[in-house]
Structure formats: structure tokens, C-alpha cells
Design a protein around this motif. Sequence first.
Motif, PDB file in Angstrom:
ATOM      1  N   GLY A 294       0.795  -1.226   0.000  1.00 27.29           N
ATOM      2  CA  GLY A 294       0.000   0.000   0.000  1.00 27.29           C
ATOM      3  C   GLY A 294       0.827   1.275   0.000  1.00 27.29           C
ATOM      4  O   GLY A 294       0.289   2.370  -0.108  1.00 27.29           O
ATOM      5  N   ARG A 295       2.144   1.158   0.112  1.00 31.61           N
ATOM      6  CA  ARG A 295       3.013   2.343   0.115  1.00 31.61           C
ATOM      7  C   ARG A 295       3.357   2.733  -1.313  1.00 31.61           C
ATOM      8  O   ARG A 295       3.617   1.881  -2.159  1.00 31.61           O
ATOM      9  CB  ARG A 295       4.306   2.062   0.878  1.00 31.61           C
ATOM     10  CG  ARG A 295       4.100   1.716   2.334  1.00 31.61           C
ATOM     11  CD  ARG A 295       3.403   2.843   3.071  1.00 31.61           C
ATOM     12  NE  ARG A 295       3.488   2.651   4.516  1.00 31.61           N
ATOM     13  CZ  ARG A 295       3.059   3.535   5.396  1.00 31.61           C
ATOM     14  NH1 ARG A 295       2.496   4.662   4.994  1.00 31.61           N
ATOM     15  NH2 ARG A 295       3.169   3.295   6.682  1.00 31.61           N
ATOM     16  N   ARG A 296       3.405   4.047  -1.545  1.00 30.48           N
ATOM     17  CA  ARG A 296       3.820   4.533  -2.859  1.00 30.48           C
ATOM     18  C   ARG A 296       5.264   5.006  -2.773  1.00 30.48           C
ATOM     19  O   ARG A 296       5.587   5.906  -1.992  1.00 30.48           O
ATOM     20  CB  ARG A 296       2.879   5.635  -3.329  1.00 30.48           C
ATOM     21  CG  ARG A 296       1.532   5.046  -3.781  1.00 30.48           C
ATOM     22  CD  ARG A 296       0.485   6.104  -3.954  1.00 30.48           C
ATOM     23  NE  ARG A 296       0.313   6.842  -2.690  1.00 30.48           N
ATOM     24  CZ  ARG A 296      -0.525   7.863  -2.528  1.00 30.48           C
ATOM     25  NH1 ARG A 296      -1.249   8.283  -3.541  1.00 30.48           N
ATOM     26  NH2 ARG A 296      -0.616   8.463  -1.357  1.00 30.48           N
ATOM     27  N   VAL A 297       6.103   4.363  -3.565  1.00 33.68           N
ATOM     28  CA  VAL A 297       7.547   4.568  -3.504  1.00 33.68           C
ATOM     29  C   VAL A 297       8.013   5.175  -4.830  1.00 33.68           C
ATOM     30  O   VAL A 297       7.670   4.677  -5.905  1.00 33.68           O
ATOM     31  CB  VAL A 297       8.248   3.212  -3.247  1.00 33.68           C
ATOM     32  CG1 VAL A 297       9.742   3.317  -3.473  1.00 33.68           C
ATOM     33  CG2 VAL A 297       7.948   2.703  -1.841  1.00 33.68           C
ATOM     34  N   LEU A 298       8.788   6.247  -4.739  1.00 33.59           N
ATOM     35  CA  LEU A 298       9.336   6.918  -5.924  1.00 33.59           C
ATOM     36  C   LEU A 298      10.852   6.880  -5.820  1.00 33.59           C
ATOM     37  O   LEU A 298      11.418   7.381  -4.847  1.00 33.59           O
ATOM     38  CB  LEU A 298       8.826   8.367  -5.960  1.00 33.59           C
ATOM     39  CG  LEU A 298       9.320   9.278  -7.085  1.00 33.59           C
ATOM     40  CD1 LEU A 298       8.870   8.754  -8.452  1.00 33.59           C
ATOM     41  CD2 LEU A 298       8.795  10.711  -6.868  1.00 33.59           C
ATOM     42  N   VAL A 299      11.503   6.246  -6.798  1.00 37.26           N
ATOM     43  CA  VAL A 299      12.964   6.083  -6.769  1.00 37.26           C
ATOM     44  C   VAL A 299      13.557   6.652  -8.053  1.00 37.26           C
ATOM     45  O   VAL A 299      13.058   6.363  -9.151  1.00 37.26           O
ATOM     46  CB  VAL A 299      13.352   4.585  -6.670  1.00 37.26           C
ATOM     47  CG1 VAL A 299      14.875   4.421  -6.655  1.00 37.26           C
ATOM     48  CG2 VAL A 299      12.744   3.928  -5.434  1.00 37.26           C
ATOM     49  N   SER A 300      14.613   7.437  -7.943  1.00 34.32           N
ATOM     50  CA  SER A 300      15.373   7.822  -9.135  1.00 34.32           C
ATOM     51  C   SER A 300      16.654   7.007  -9.170  1.00 34.32           C
ATOM     52  O   SER A 300      17.196   6.652  -8.123  1.00 34.32           O
ATOM     53  CB  SER A 300      15.698   9.318  -9.128  1.00 34.32           C
ATOM     54  OG  SER A 300      16.662   9.615  -8.134  1.00 34.32           O
ATOM     55  N   ALA A 301      17.118   6.690 -10.373  1.00 39.59           N
ATOM     56  CA  ALA A 301      18.322   5.863 -10.512  1.00 39.59           C
ATOM     57  C   ALA A 301      19.073   6.228 -11.784  1.00 39.59           C
ATOM     58  O   ALA A 301      18.507   6.801 -12.715  1.00 39.59           O
ATOM     59  CB  ALA A 301      17.940   4.382 -10.560  1.00 39.59           C
ATOM     60  N   GLY A 302      20.342   5.868 -11.803  1.00 40.84           N
ATOM     61  CA  GLY A 302      21.149   6.057 -13.009  1.00 40.84           C
ATOM     62  C   GLY A 302      21.805   7.426 -13.068  1.00 40.84           C
ATOM     63  O   GLY A 302      21.637   8.264 -12.185  1.00 40.84           O
ATOM     64  N   GLY A 303      22.559   7.614 -14.125  1.00 40.85           N
ATOM     65  CA  GLY A 303      23.308   8.852 -14.295  1.00 40.85           C
ATOM     66  C   GLY A 303      22.671   9.738 -15.352  1.00 40.85           C
ATOM     67  O   GLY A 303      22.298   9.253 -16.420  1.00 40.85           O
ATOM     68  N   THR A 304      22.545  11.010 -15.053  1.00 44.59           N
ATOM     69  CA  THR A 304      21.980  11.899 -16.076  1.00 44.59           C
ATOM     70  C   THR A 304      23.010  12.134 -17.171  1.00 44.59           C
ATOM     71  O   THR A 304      24.222  12.012 -16.970  1.00 44.59           O
ATOM     72  CB  THR A 304      21.504  13.248 -15.501  1.00 44.59           C
ATOM     73  OG1 THR A 304      22.629  14.017 -15.082  1.00 44.59           O
ATOM     74  CG2 THR A 304      20.533  13.043 -14.356  1.00 44.59           C
ATOM     75  N   ARG A 305      22.510  12.450 -18.355  1.00 44.87           N
ATOM     76  CA  ARG A 305      23.341  12.795 -19.509  1.00 44.87           C
ATOM     77  C   ARG A 305      22.956  14.198 -19.943  1.00 44.87           C
ATOM     78  O   ARG A 305      21.776  14.486 -20.156  1.00 44.87           O
ATOM     79  CB  ARG A 305      23.086  11.821 -20.654  1.00 44.87           C
ATOM     80  CG  ARG A 305      23.597  10.431 -20.359  1.00 44.87           C
ATOM     81  CD  ARG A 305      23.288   9.489 -21.487  1.00 44.87           C
ATOM     82  NE  ARG A 305      24.020   8.238 -21.320  1.00 44.87           N
ATOM     83  CZ  ARG A 305      24.019   7.241 -22.201  1.00 44.87           C
ATOM     84  NH1 ARG A 305      23.305   7.363 -23.323  1.00 44.87           N
ATOM     85  NH2 ARG A 305      24.708   6.158 -21.980  1.00 44.87           N
TER      86      ARG A 305
END
Length: 237
Positions: free
Chosen positions: A12-23
Motif C-alpha cells: 500500500g506504500r507509494r515509492v518513488l525512486v530515481s536511478a542512473g546517471g543523467t546525460r
Amino acid sequence: DGPAGRAADLAGRRVLVSAGGTREPLDPVRYLGNRSSGKQGVALAAAAADRGAEVTLVAASTDVPAPVGVEVVRVETALELQAEMTARAPQADVVVMAAAVADFRPAEYADAKIKKTHDPADPDAAPTIRLVRNPDILAGLVAGRGAATAPLIVGFAAETGDASGSVLEHGRAKLERKGCDLLVVNEVGVGKTFGQDTNMVHVLSRDGAAPVPAGPASKREIADTIWDVVGPRLVSA
Ligand code: CTP
Ligand code: CA
């Protein structure tokens, strides 16, 4: 229990993850990038999904495929990442900024491929690339939360110890500067962390709890330890 033997404690939890390297593009064929593999962020998304969460992964450049059962939003630049994270954070219970965000981007983008000049009088001519600062996405998410306590915000820091302080001291200072709730500090250096399958981190907390060490262990095991720290800190549903 999920595959890792843990209960579905994030159901029921809403999880927001960012990953990786920006270009950060210079022209249609070139960019400034970094060595982030995205593996730790992707492992966090996979672990959260296995523990019952509804997961959105905002993925910059990564070496690994996105996990199944996770909503994936692809981005390239820091500015695109900022737009997606800022729009989605208010709907999340927890936000994890595992992405390696470029601190700078080229000040100008050339619409056409940058070409060498062919001036016999100046055969070594080369352009100078001017950089400008990218926004601090994590600090912006903290500021945008205002006085609210949700979402819980987790930052990452890659640190090396140096003459001015240890890895943990640099981590503690960064936690204060960023204002996030938790900071996952990992030690980087030659052959450490970037692209590796194992990791060693300390999870620092602003609520005064002692740092929680994790690893050396697989990035998946590290991810589960991070969710073990996050879970009890989420406001009750
Ligand atoms: N971060 C961010 N936006 C940026 C730079 C970093 O949101 N423009 C986030 C990263 O995703 C990470 C945290 O901030 O969660 C710390 O990143 P790091 O590069 O260690 O911190 P910086 O503030 O950029 O400090 P440094 O000068 O040490 O690189
Ligand atoms: Ca940085």
C-alpha cells in the motif's frame, strides 16, 4: 513473505525512486555523463516492489534492465529528472534520490553536430565548453515539502574521506545541508561501487538514531537494509 523472506511490509506504500546517471547533451551526438550504473537504485525499486509497494522508477542512464512490476519513466537530463520527480513526489510516501545527477550541464546546446575547423593557421583549434549549475533536485524536493513530514525523503551520497574529514563526517554534513530525512552514504574510490555488484554503505538519520551500517553485500541486500530503516519511519497509513 517476499522473495527476500520479509513480510510485505511496504504494501500500500507509494515509492518513488530515481536511478542512473543523467546525460547532459552538448549536441545531437554528444553528452557529458558519469559512471553511475544505476544498479543500487534499480535494486531499491525491485526490493520495494517485492515488499508490496507500488513503485515508480525514474530512470536516467542505467546499465541494468528495469525490474518487472515497477512503473518506469525514462529521462535523460537533470532538468527532465527534476520535472518528473517534482511532479510525482507529492503523491509518494517515500522518495529516494539514488540517481547520480550531473552538478553541471553545458551552457549551450548546439542544434547541429559540433565540427572541427580546418584552418591551416590554427590546426589545434578546439572549443571551450562553458558549464552552468544544474538545480539541486533533492534540496528542491525537501523545500517543496514545506512543513509537511510526507513524503519521507532519502538522499544518497558518494564520498571519499580526505584531509577535511572522514566519509561519515562528510555524510553527516551533507545530511544537514540537504535537509533530507535519511542519507545513504557510500564510500567511493578506484574500483569501489561504480558498476560493482556489491556495495558498503551507512544509513544516516536526522532523527538522531545511530548510523546503520550495511555490507559489504549485494546491492539487493543493501536495498533491503535501507527499506528496513525506512519502513518504521513512514507515517501510518
Ligand atoms: N542531487 C540532486 N541534484 C543535484 C545533485 C545531487 O538531487 N543537482 C542528489 C543526489 O541524487 C543524491 C544527493 O543529492 O541523492 C547527494 O548527491 P551528491 O553529488 O553527493 O551531493 P552534492 O550536493 O552534489 O555535493 P558534491 O559537491 O559533493 O557532489
Ligand atoms: Ca554532486
